[in-house]
Scaffold this motif. Structure first.
Motif, short mmCIF file in Angstrom:
data_model
loop_
_atom_site.label_atom_id
_atom_site.label_comp_id
_atom_site.label_asym_id
_atom_site.label_seq_id
_atom_site.Cartn_x
_atom_site.Cartn_y
_atom_site.Cartn_z
N ARG A 133 8.76 5.36 4.94
CA ARG A 133 8.63 4.86 6.31
C ARG A 133 7.23 4.39 6.68
NH1 ARG A 133 11.65 9.14 10.16
NH2 ARG A 133 10.97 7.61 11.70
N VAL A 134 6.22 4.61 5.85
CA VAL A 134 4.86 4.18 6.18
C VAL A 134 4.45 3.06 5.23
CG1 VAL A 134 2.45 4.84 6.42
CG2 VAL A 134 4.25 6.46 7.04
N ILE A 135 4.19 1.89 5.78
CA ILE A 135 3.87 0.71 4.97
C ILE A 135 2.37 0.45 5.02
CG2 ILE A 135 4.28 -1.75 4.62
CD1 ILE A 135 6.94 -1.42 6.05
N LEU A 136 1.77 0.26 3.85
CA LEU A 136 0.36 -0.08 3.72
C LEU A 136 0.25 -1.50 3.20
CD1 LEU A 136 -2.71 0.47 3.51
CD2 LEU A 136 -2.26 1.48 1.25
N TYR A 137 -0.39 -2.37 3.98
CA TYR A 137 -0.59 -3.77 3.57
C TYR A 137 -1.98 -3.92 2.98
CZ TYR A 137 3.61 -4.80 6.28
OH TYR A 137 4.89 -4.82 6.76
N VAL A 138 -2.04 -4.53 1.80
CA VAL A 138 -3.30 -4.69 1.08
C VAL A 138 -3.39 -6.11 0.53
CG1 VAL A 138 -3.28 -2.24 0.45
CG2 VAL A 138 -2.35 -3.93 -1.15
N PRO A 139 -4.56 -6.53 0.03
CA PRO A 139 -4.64 -7.87 -0.57
C PRO A 139 -3.64 -8.02 -1.71
CG PRO A 139 -6.85 -6.99 -0.22
CD PRO A 139 -5.88 -5.87 0.07
N SER A 140 -3.11 -9.23 -1.85
CA SER A 140 -2.03 -9.45 -2.82
C SER A 140 -2.44 -9.09 -4.25
CB SER A 140 -1.57 -10.91 -2.76
OG SER A 140 -2.66 -11.78 -3.02
N GLY A 141 -3.71 -9.25 -4.58
CA GLY A 141 -4.17 -8.94 -5.93
C GLY A 141 -4.46 -7.47 -6.15
N SER A 142 -4.27 -6.65 -5.12
CA SER A 142 -4.63 -5.23 -5.21
C SER A 142 -3.45 -4.29 -5.10
CB SER A 142 -5.65 -4.89 -4.12
OG SER A 142 -6.81 -5.69 -4.22
N VAL A 143 -2.25 -4.84 -5.04
CA VAL A 143 -1.06 -4.01 -4.86
C VAL A 143 -0.94 -2.96 -5.97
CG1 VAL A 143 1.46 -4.01 -4.80
CG2 VAL A 143 0.18 -5.76 -3.56
N GLN A 144 -1.17 -3.37 -7.19
CA GLN A 144 -1.04 -2.43 -8.31
C GLN A 144 -2.07 -1.31 -8.22
OE1 GLN A 144 -1.13 -4.22 -12.20
NE2 GLN A 144 -0.91 -2.28 -13.28
N ALA A 145 -3.32 -1.66 -7.89
CA ALA A 145 -4.38 -0.65 -7.81
C ALA A 145 -4.08 0.38 -6.73
CB ALA A 145 -5.73 -1.32 -7.54
N TYR A 146 -3.61 -0.06 -5.58
CA TYR A 146 -3.26 0.87 -4.51
C TYR A 146 -2.03 1.70 -4.88
CZ TYR A 146 -6.53 -0.94 -0.97
OH TYR A 146 -7.65 -1.28 -0.25
N SER A 147 -1.06 1.06 -5.52
CA SER A 147 0.17 1.75 -5.89
C SER A 147 -0.09 2.87 -6.89
CB SER A 147 1.18 0.76 -6.48
OG SER A 147 1.53 -0.22 -5.52
N GLN A 148 -1.12 2.73 -7.71
CA GLN A 148 -1.45 3.73 -8.72
C GLN A 148 -2.45 4.77 -8.22
OE1 GLN A 148 -2.77 1.27 -11.99
NE2 GLN A 148 -0.68 0.79 -12.66
N HIS A 149 -2.93 4.60 -7.00
CA HIS A 149 -3.92 5.54 -6.44
C HIS A 149 -3.23 6.86 -6.07
CE1 HIS A 149 -6.88 7.18 -3.57
NE2 HIS A 149 -7.76 6.45 -4.22
N ASP A 150 -3.93 7.97 -6.27
CA ASP A 150 -3.35 9.29 -6.02
C ASP A 150 -2.89 9.48 -4.58
OD1 ASP A 150 -3.75 10.00 -8.62
OD2 ASP A 150 -5.60 11.13 -8.26
N VAL A 151 -3.59 8.87 -3.63
CA VAL A 151 -3.26 9.03 -2.21
C VAL A 151 -2.52 7.81 -1.68
CG1 VAL A 151 -4.17 9.34 0.12
CG2 VAL A 151 -5.14 10.64 -1.79
N TRP A 152 -3.14 6.65 -1.78
CA TRP A 152 -2.53 5.43 -1.21
C TRP A 152 -1.21 5.10 -1.89
CZ3 TRP A 152 -4.95 5.20 3.03
CH2 TRP A 152 -6.34 5.38 3.11
N GLY A 153 -1.07 5.51 -3.13
CA GLY A 153 0.16 5.23 -3.87
C GLY A 153 1.37 5.99 -3.36
#
Length: 365
Positions: A269-289
């Protein structure tokens, strides 16, 4: 003997009367020539002169000389560069503040612990770069901040337990100290395009905060920064971070500690919008992921339209009244942020997103 006693009491009465009538004096720090005057008729205090104000304390003998007065209006005139610590501490009847274009610093507890609803609006001049610790703490009625576009640091508990509904004009803030906006239950929208660091409990308890937008420089978020910001789970909830590299989070913080939202809800239910080239980095982050990570877009923004409170002509946006607005391109890059009646930024012709306190819309420039 009776004459001596009578003379003594007359002298004492005169001294008491003089003290009661003392409505002016000096209030400048070393090297400054500031003076203050207070009107018992209008309950207005006026600070005049040039330079910085003295820093005062919480207790006698270090309190401001007007601390016991019933101040309802404070006029700080041109030339004054700072409002001293505890200058208007616990002034519960203060309802009007006028600040000069020369002001650079609002001191610690300058207007703090008012514990009243009388002060509702503050206009912060563009000259101000620092808002001190607890500067507006517990000004329960404070719902509107105008200006403040050059403030670089918001101090500890500076706006804690105020009635602010948005913080969209602090376009130069680099650091938000701990508990800066804690307990602002009516806060709904924030935008900090240049913030680098967000402190402990900075937005803790902002239960109505559904729209958060942080710029490309954010690199650190401390523990419980967004604790109990439950409105992020609403259908229109939106968290956007423009930093290409995921900001580091306090080493002891799990996603649930940052938001106090169960991981099941974070993931659905909580959506985080990030730069298009950074989706993978955020998705693999311990918290933001732990959140739903998506490439930033302009979802929720109305289709092309002309606003009822602004007009567009030859690439220039004109507002009927001074309005705080944020103009971004379609990737989220900030073109302009500030309070103005006209946005005349030279940009290539195209489609942009204009955000005001009335919402957001796509505009053609």
């Amino acid at each position: 003997m009776k004459k001596i006693q009578l003379s003594f009491f007359l002298l004492l009465a005169c001294n008491v009367n003089l003290l009661a009538q003392q409505t002016s004096g000096s209030c400048g720090a070393n090297g400054s020539n500031l003076t203050w005057t207070y009107s018992t008729q209008t309950h207005e205090i006026r600070i005049t002169g040039t330079g910085a104000m003295t820093d005062y304390g919480y207790h006698e003998p270090g309190v401001a000389p007007w601390s016991s007065y019933d101040i309802r209006s404070a006029v700080i005139e041109e030339g004054v560069t700072s409002i001293g610590n505890c200058a208007f501490y616990k002034q519960s009847n203060l309802s009007s503040i006028s600040l000069p274009s020369t002001l650079e610093t609002i001191g610690n507890d300058a207007f703090g612990c008012a514990e009243s609803y009388n002060l509702t609006t503050v206009q912060i001049p563009s000259s101000v770069t620092n808002i001190g610790r607890e500067a507006f703490l517990q000004c329960y009625g404070l719902n509107t901040i105008i200006g403040g576009e050059n403030v670089e640091r918001i101090g500890v508990r500076a706006f804690k337990e105020t009635a602010l509904t948005e913080a969209m004009s602090f376009s130069s803030v680099k650091k938000i100290d701990e508990q800066a906006f804690e307990g602002c239950h009516q806060l709904e929208r924030i935008y900090f395009p240049n913030v680098q660091e967000i402190g402990l409990n900075a937005f803790n308890g902002c239960t109505s905060l559904y729209d958060m937008h942080f710029g490309e420089y954010l690199n650190y978020v401390d523990e419980r920064a967004f604790y109990d910001c439950s409105a992020l789970m609403d259908n229109n909830g939106r968290l956007q971070i423009d930093a290409a590299t995921p900001p580091s989070v306090n080493y002891a913080t799990a996603a649930t500690d940052l938001f106090n939202i169960d991981e099941t809800y974070l993931a659905t239910r909580v959506i985080l919008y990030v730069p298009s080239g950074s989706v993978q980095a955020y998705s693999q982050h311990d918290v933001w992921g732990k959140l739903i990570v998506r490439a930033r877009d302009n979802s929720g923004v109305a289709e092309l339209k002309a606003g009822t409170d602004y007009r567009i002509n030859s690439g220039v946006i004109d507002f009927d009244t001074p309005t705080h607005c944020v103009l971004t391109d379609m990737t989220g890059r900030t073109i302009y942020s500030g309070t103005t009646t006209r946005v005349a930024t030279a940009v290539p012709a195209g489609i942009y997103v204009l955000r005001t306190d009335k919402g957001a819309s796509k505009v053609v420039l």
